[in-house]
Design a protein around this motif. Sequence first.
Motif, PDB file in Angstrom:
ATOM      1  N   TYR A   1       0.965  -1.241   0.129  1.00  0.00           N
ATOM      2  CA  TYR A   1       0.226  -0.302   0.461  1.00  0.00           C
ATOM      3  C   TYR A   1       1.135   1.189   0.331  1.00  0.00           C
ATOM      4  CZ  TYR A   1      -3.222  -3.647   1.551  1.00  0.00           C
ATOM      5  OH  TYR A   1      -3.952  -4.563   1.660  1.00  0.00           O
ATOM      6  N   ALA A   2       0.816   2.309  -0.677  1.00  0.00           N
ATOM      7  CA  ALA A   2       1.559   3.433  -0.605  1.00  0.00           C
ATOM      8  C   ALA A   2      -0.125   4.567  -0.619  1.00  0.00           C
ATOM      9  CB  ALA A   2       1.543   3.799  -2.474  1.00  0.00           C
ATOM     10  N   ASP A   3       0.129   4.754   0.351  1.00  0.00           N
ATOM     11  CA  ASP A   3      -0.633   6.033   1.022  1.00  0.00           C
ATOM     12  C   ASP A   3      -0.283   7.597   0.666  1.00  0.00           C
ATOM     13  OD1 ASP A   3      -2.268   4.441   2.791  1.00  0.00           O
ATOM     14  OD2 ASP A   3      -0.985   4.771   4.099  1.00  0.00           O
ATOM     15  N   ILE A   4      -1.069   8.470  -0.205  1.00  0.00           N
ATOM     16  CA  ILE A   4      -0.601   9.537  -1.134  1.00  0.00           C
ATOM     17  C   ILE A   4      -1.328  10.343  -0.407  1.00  0.00           C
ATOM     18  CG2 ILE A   4      -1.048  11.502  -2.649  1.00  0.00           C
ATOM     19  CD1 ILE A   4      -0.824   9.171  -4.443  1.00  0.00           C
ATOM     20  N   THR A   5      -0.702  11.494   0.623  1.00  0.00           N
ATOM     21  CA  THR A   5      -0.996  12.106   1.291  1.00  0.00           C
ATOM     22  C   THR A   5      -1.004  14.218   0.490  1.00  0.00           C
ATOM     23  OG1 THR A   5      -0.325  11.479   3.262  1.00  0.00           O
ATOM     24  CG2 THR A   5      -1.517  13.445   3.738  1.00  0.00           C
ATOM     25  N   VAL A   6      -1.425  14.460   0.632  1.00  0.00           N
ATOM     26  CA  VAL A   6      -1.791  16.036  -0.304  1.00  0.00           C
ATOM     27  C   VAL A   6      -1.215  17.123   0.511  1.00  0.00           C
ATOM     28  CG1 VAL A   6      -2.587  17.621  -2.060  1.00  0.00           C
ATOM     29  CG2 VAL A   6      -3.016  14.777  -2.103  1.00  0.00           C
ATOM     30  N   LEU A   7      -0.360  17.264   0.362  1.00  0.00           N
ATOM     31  CA  LEU A   7      -0.317  19.125   1.126  1.00  0.00           C
ATOM     32  C   LEU A   7      -0.514  20.473   0.741  1.00  0.00           C
ATOM     33  CD1 LEU A   7       4.092  18.467   1.825  1.00  0.00           C
ATOM     34  CD2 LEU A   7       2.191  17.667   3.417  1.00  0.00           C
ATOM     35  N   ILE A   8      -1.247  20.600   0.844  1.00  0.00           N
ATOM     36  CA  ILE A   8      -1.498  22.413   0.869  1.00  0.00           C
ATOM     37  C   ILE A   8      -0.983  23.686   1.500  1.00  0.00           C
ATOM     38  CG2 ILE A   8      -3.104  23.500   0.663  1.00  0.00           C
ATOM     39  CD1 ILE A   8      -5.326  21.467  -0.235  1.00  0.00           C
ATOM     40  N   PRO A   9      -0.500  24.342   0.708  1.00  0.00           N
ATOM     41  CA  PRO A   9       0.545  25.233   1.763  1.00  0.00           C
ATOM     42  C   PRO A   9      -0.853  26.217   1.956  1.00  0.00           C
ATOM     43  CG  PRO A   9       0.759  25.775  -0.510  1.00  0.00           C
ATOM     44  CD  PRO A   9       0.438  24.207  -0.447  1.00  0.00           C
ATOM     45  N   PRO A  10       0.635  27.214   3.287  1.00  0.00           N
ATOM     46  CA  PRO A  10      -0.479  28.088   3.412  1.00  0.00           C
ATOM     47  C   PRO A  10      -0.421  29.712   3.099  1.00  0.00           C
ATOM     48  CG  PRO A  10       1.527  27.792   4.930  1.00  0.00           C
ATOM     49  CD  PRO A  10       1.013  26.864   3.746  1.00  0.00           C
ATOM     50  N   GLY A  11      -1.552  30.008   3.395  1.00  0.00           N
ATOM     51  CA  GLY A  11      -1.119  31.696   2.010  1.00  0.00           C
ATOM     52  C   GLY A  11      -0.161  32.168   2.282  1.00  0.00           C
ATOM     53  N   ASN A  12       0.490  33.594   1.988  1.00  0.00           N
ATOM     54  CA  ASN A  12       1.569  34.201   3.337  1.00  0.00           C
ATOM     55  C   ASN A  12       1.196  34.367   4.305  1.00  0.00           C
ATOM     56  OD1 ASN A  12       3.223  34.542   0.549  1.00  0.00           O
ATOM     57  ND2 ASN A  12       2.159  35.608  -0.408  1.00  0.00           N
ATOM     58  N   PRO A  13       2.051  34.725   5.114  1.00  0.00           N
ATOM     59  CA  PRO A  13       1.786  35.160   7.070  1.00  0.00           C
ATOM     60  C   PRO A  13       1.412  36.441   6.335  1.00  0.00           C
ATOM     61  CG  PRO A  13       4.469  34.785   6.031  1.00  0.00           C
ATOM     62  CD  PRO A  13       3.649  33.421   5.138  1.00  0.00           C
ATOM     63  N   ILE A  14       1.154  37.125   7.382  1.00  0.00           N
ATOM     64  CA  ILE A  14       0.331  37.898   7.518  1.00  0.00           C
ATOM     65  C   ILE A  14       0.743  38.515   9.218  1.00  0.00           C
ATOM     66  CG2 ILE A  14      -1.846  39.827   7.699  1.00  0.00           C
ATOM     67  CD1 ILE A  14      -2.924  37.367   5.985  1.00  0.00           C
ATOM     68  N   ILE A  15       1.430  39.371   8.765  1.00  0.00           N
ATOM     69  CA  ILE A  15       2.119  40.385  10.280  1.00  0.00           C
ATOM     70  C   ILE A  15       1.775  41.768  10.404  1.00  0.00           C
ATOM     71  CG2 ILE A  15       4.280  40.903   9.841  1.00  0.00           C
ATOM     72  CD1 ILE A  15       4.991  40.123  11.734  1.00  0.00           C
ATOM     73  N   GLU A  16       0.740  41.650  12.131  1.00  0.00           N
ATOM     74  CA  GLU A  16       0.583  42.752  12.368  1.00  0.00           C
ATOM     75  C   GLU A  16       0.648  43.475  13.888  1.00  0.00           C
ATOM     76  OE1 GLU A  16      -3.486  41.980  11.698  1.00  0.00           O
ATOM     77  OE2 GLU A  16      -3.759  43.225   9.928  1.00  0.00           O
TER      78      GLU A  16
ATOM     79  N   SER B   1      -4.177  26.171   5.832  1.00  0.00           N
ATOM     80  CA  SER B   1      -2.613  24.801   4.276  1.00  0.00           C
ATOM     81  C   SER B   1      -3.006  23.258   5.151  1.00  0.00           C
ATOM     82  CB  SER B   1      -2.056  25.073   5.813  1.00  0.00           C
ATOM     83  OG  SER B   1      -1.906  24.777   6.759  1.00  0.00           O
ATOM     84  N   LYS B   2      -2.927  22.325   4.903  1.00  0.00           N
ATOM     85  CA  LYS B   2      -2.547  21.056   5.283  1.00  0.00           C
ATOM     86  C   LYS B   2      -1.682  20.452   5.510  1.00  0.00           C
ATOM     87  CE  LYS B   2      -4.773  16.896   3.689  1.00  0.00           C
ATOM     88  NZ  LYS B   2      -3.428  16.908   4.026  1.00  0.00           N
ATOM     89  N   PRO B   3      -0.479  19.845   6.596  1.00  0.00           N
ATOM     90  CA  PRO B   3      -1.633  19.536   7.589  1.00  0.00           C
ATOM     91  C   PRO B   3      -1.226  21.109   7.928  1.00  0.00           C
ATOM     92  CG  PRO B   3       0.696  18.992   7.807  1.00  0.00           C
ATOM     93  CD  PRO B   3       0.303  19.412   6.025  1.00  0.00           C
ATOM     94  N   ALA B   4      -1.645  21.538   9.362  1.00  0.00           N
ATOM     95  CA  ALA B   4      -1.684  22.536   9.999  1.00  0.00           C
ATOM     96  C   ALA B   4      -0.001  23.059  10.286  1.00  0.00           C
ATOM     97  CB  ALA B   4      -2.070  22.385  11.352  1.00  0.00           C
ATOM     98  N   ALA B   5       0.308  24.201  10.097  1.00  0.00           N
ATOM     99  CA  ALA B   5       1.882  25.102   9.842  1.00  0.00           C
ATOM    100  C   ALA B   5       2.185  25.076  11.181  1.00  0.00           C
ATOM    101  CB  ALA B   5       1.835  26.229   9.156  1.00  0.00           C
ATOM    102  N   THR B   6       3.373  24.959  11.667  1.00  0.00           N
ATOM    103  CA  THR B   6       4.147  26.370  13.164  1.00  0.00           C
ATOM    104  C   THR B   6       4.544  26.973  12.773  1.00  0.00           C
ATOM    105  OG1 THR B   6       5.685  24.738  12.763  1.00  0.00           O
ATOM    106  CG2 THR B   6       4.049  24.078  14.185  1.00  0.00           C
TER     107      THR B   6
END
Length: 428
Positions: free
Chosen positions: A124-139, A160-165
């Motif tokens: 079995y080969a599990d495919i995980t799709v990663l979704i990058p977060p949008g540009n970080p916004i700093i305030e 994003s997917k998974p959650a960013a740190t």
Amino acid sequence: MANAASGALASLLLLSTIAAAVLQGAAQYPVQSQNLVTDNISVVEGETATISCRVKNNDDSVIQLLNPNRQTIYFRDVRPLKDSRFQLVNFSDNELRVALSNVSLSDEGRYVCQLYTDPPQEAYADITVLIPPGNPIIESREEIVSEGNETEMTCTAIGSKPAATIRWMKGDRELQGKSKVDITYDRMYTVTSWVRLTVTKEDDGIPVVCIVDHPAVKDFQAQKYLEVQYKPEVKIVVEFPQGLTREGENLELTCKTKGKPEPQQVNWVKVDDDVPSHAVITGSDLYIENLNKSYNGTYRCVASNSVGESYDDYILYVYDAPTTTPIPTTATTTMYTTTSLPGITQDSRAGAGAQRAVDHAVIGGVVAVVVFAMLCLLIILGRYFARHKGTYFTHEAKGADDAADADTAIINAEGGHNNSDEKKEYYI
Ligand SMILES: *[C@@H]1O[C@H](CO)[C@@H](O)[C@H](O)[C@H]1NC(C)=O
Ligand SMILES: *[C@@H]1O[C@H](CO)[C@@H](O)[C@H](O)[C@H]1NC(C)=O
Ligand SMILES: *[C@@H]1O[C@H](CO)[C@@H](O)[C@H](O)[C@H]1NC(C)=O
Ligand SMILES: *[C@@H]1O[C@H](CO)[C@@H](O)[C@H](O)[C@H]1NC(C)=O
Ligand SMILES: *[C@@H]1O[C@H](CO)[C@@H](O)[C@H](O)[C@H]1NC(C)=O
Ligand SMILES: *[C@@H]1O[C@H](CO)[C@@H](O)[C@H](O)[C@H]1NC(C)=O
């Protein structure tokens, strides 16, 4: 009897049927085998995933690749599935390698490599799709902060997917933040992080960086420069005199200030007293002509801006006007070294060391002169007493001359000898 026999036969038949069914069932279940190998795949949305099914010991069995719905993608090197995003990369006795381009979230799942043996083997080969977060916004909560105050900054990485740190840095120092993770309706993660910091004037112009760590991105960050207001820094600089502040000389002090915002006001005052009436104050300069001992005291430069007020002090100590005695050159050198030393509060008494050096030189000269004078005196005295000794002998003779007889002469001579103490003294 026959009934019993037929009953036994029937049960035997039934048993064998069940056994056969069980056996057949077992044969239908595929087994995970060490002979067939594949890998899990993480792929960024929109990019290409490569699925590789490898066979260690091939016995010419047929290999196929199934999608998570168990539809055949490739059967050997043939693709029954219509999806043209699947392309054959390599087909050999030992490998079936397929590329899936423009991966989307719906492609996620467990893909199956299957070898048509009996029983079939699977990997079995599990495919995980990663979704990058949008540009970080700093305030930041405040655009401008005063020194000593606390400020807060917020950084958000959306969808994003998974959650960013999120990590924080101030210059090259790491800051400790607090994070919160939200899941949106489309099962994406939004991470928000806060950081609180108390600023100092050194922080002015320093960047605070929000660093987003996610497997789909590299060097993902946003930054904001701190803008810190601080009260003035004040420093008094002596323009002249270079040496001691002596009576009759002119004194010029400059007050250097730096603040954010720049100080609106720079004032000169004398602590517990008035600045001499003829002192001239031009901007941050204080100029006093013709120093007088009565000007002794602490001169203070005070600067203020919207954040606060600060000052620096200069202690003036007026020395006597220079005497006519020329100062030995060595002493002068010492004086310059001493007075050119930078200091926050410049005390004119700093020249006291130089004064002492001057005194030493003068004392040395005086001692030399005294010793020389004493030597001269000794020589003169020596010569004088040498002559005096001669007169003494004459006196002795006189005693004898004046005597009426020999006894008196002896007595007189003894009297003369009473002066022997005096005589001894001459030879000391
Ligand atoms: C693939 O990922 C699954 C979990 O999704 C895990 O159980 C399995 O061990 C992984 N296989 C390999 C070869 O890493
Ligand atoms: C296919 O795989 C075989 C063996 O793994 C290798 O020798 C060959 O170069 C590969 N071909 C391509 C096109 O990658
Ligand atoms: C990739 O797939 C998306 C839909 O999932 C589609 O809208 C897009 O046009 C595709 N891009 C390419 C280059 O095929
Ligand atoms: C910052 O500190 C000053 C005192 O140093 C205070 O008066 C001011 O209200 C503070 N500003 C904020 C926004 O907290
Ligand atoms: C110093 O000031 C006093 C009065 O304040 C004055 O009498 C004196 O002459 C002044 N000395 C010099 C050297 O100017
Ligand atoms: C000022 O300082 C000098 C030392 O140079 C001292 O002799 C004088 O008495 C001081 N004058 C006052 C008014 O303190």
